[in-house]
Design an enzyme around this catalytic site. Structure first.
Site, PDB file in Angstrom:
ATOM      1  N   LYS A  67       0.812  -1.212   0.000  1.00  0.00           N
ATOM      2  CA  LYS A  67       0.000   0.000   0.000  1.00  0.00           C
ATOM      3  C   LYS A  67       0.853   1.273   0.000  1.00  0.00           C
ATOM      4  CE  LYS A  67      -4.409  -1.868   1.386  1.00  0.00           C
ATOM      5  NZ  LYS A  67      -5.497  -1.924   2.359  1.00  0.00           N
ATOM      6  N   ARG A  81      -4.151 -10.345   4.509  1.00  0.00           N
ATOM      7  CA  ARG A  81      -4.554 -10.259   3.101  1.00  0.00           C
ATOM      8  C   ARG A  81      -3.368  -9.705   2.310  1.00  0.00           C
ATOM      9  NH1 ARG A  81      -6.834  -6.547  -0.511  1.00  0.00           N
ATOM     10  NH2 ARG A  81      -8.371  -7.457  -1.970  1.00  0.00           N
TER      11      ARG A  81
END
Length: 266
Positions: free
Chosen positions: A214, A248
């Site tokens: 991210k 995840r």
């Protein structure tokens, strides 16, 4: 398959989209998507999370029909090849959730925590599906424009508590929570969530964390997306030590190694 959550589990990301932030377009074809899913299964993933709409900051929504055209054939093909695969579908639309569960998916991963389309709760209840309720501030298109909180942990906690209560009132009993790293959060907010992850334990649901590649990692270390797997692994390890029970991730091989190591410690 039953999940005890006395140990961490691994959720592999499968974006069947042309525009996801990390691997948009890479697995957009049905053949490549299914092949990547089988590769993740062979690498030991516990859950495959199939998404047909990008939720990267600034992204535009797609129609339910388009989303289904992307994900449903992939779900069916994966299950044709690996009938015991546990498939999650990353959607907030009740119609997509219904068709996905009819096609063999077992988990609905809703970035809005059942807040964008409340009817999705009834769909999950009808099919006895598990649900991931995530916190988001705004929508993917607007969430990173200027997210501001008075006290971020308590605001996320209160939202998740409200949505857990709603889900249970509709008959959804298998609930996982996700504080929503990167979804309407500043770089500092994301680190605060990781540092205080245990504060969400009183909600009584397993915690899922998605930090994989991210932008807050890139902004902190000045790294492009393809260079973020090592720092991703470090943060995933910290998340597990701070009570995350589902990771995840894009890099399943790294994730399996982390879980194997930390299972000796936690």
């Amino acid at each position: 398959k039953s999940f005890s959550f006395d140990k961490p589990y691994l959720m592999g990301i499968l974006n069947v989209t042309p525009d996801s932030f990390s691997d948009g377009g890479k697995y957009f074809s049905e053949y490549l998507a299914v092949a990547h899913a089988i590769e993740m299964i062979d690498d030991g993933v516990d859950i495959i999370d199939v998404g047909g709409e990008s939720s990267r900051p600034g992204s535009e929504p797609v129609s339910a029909e388009e989303e289904m055209n992307r994900v449903i054939p992939v779900i069916k093909k994966i299950l044709d090849k690996r009938s015991d695969a546990i498939i999650s579908v990353d959607t907030y639309k009740s119609s997509v959730a219904k068709t996905a569960l009819e096609s063999g998916a077992k988990i609905i991963n809703d970035i809005s925590g059942f807040s964008f389309d409340p009817e999705i709760a009834d769909v999950c209840s009808h099919y006895n599906a598990a649900a991931v309720l995530m916190h988001i501030k705004g929508t993917p298109k607007t969430m990173q424009l200027n997210p501001v909180y008075d006290e971020i942990i308590s605001e996320i906690y209160d939202f998740l508590k409200k949505q857990i209560d709603y889900a249970r009132s509709r008959g959804v009993n298998k609930i996982i929570i996700d504080p929503g790293i990167g979804f309407g959060k500043t770089v500092e907010d994301n680190f605060t969530i990781l540092k205080r992850l245990k504060d969400f334990k009183p909600l009584g649901c397993p915690i899922l964390i998605g930090v994989s590649r991210k932008s807050f990692i890139g902004k902190t270390l000045n790294l492009e997306v393809e260079q973020r797997d090592l720092p991703t692994a470090a943060l995933e390890a910290i998340a597990i030590l701070n009570s995350a029970r589902i990771i995840r991730t894009h890099n399943v091989k790294n994730g399996k190694q982390i879980i194997k190591l930390l299972s000796e410690i936690i």
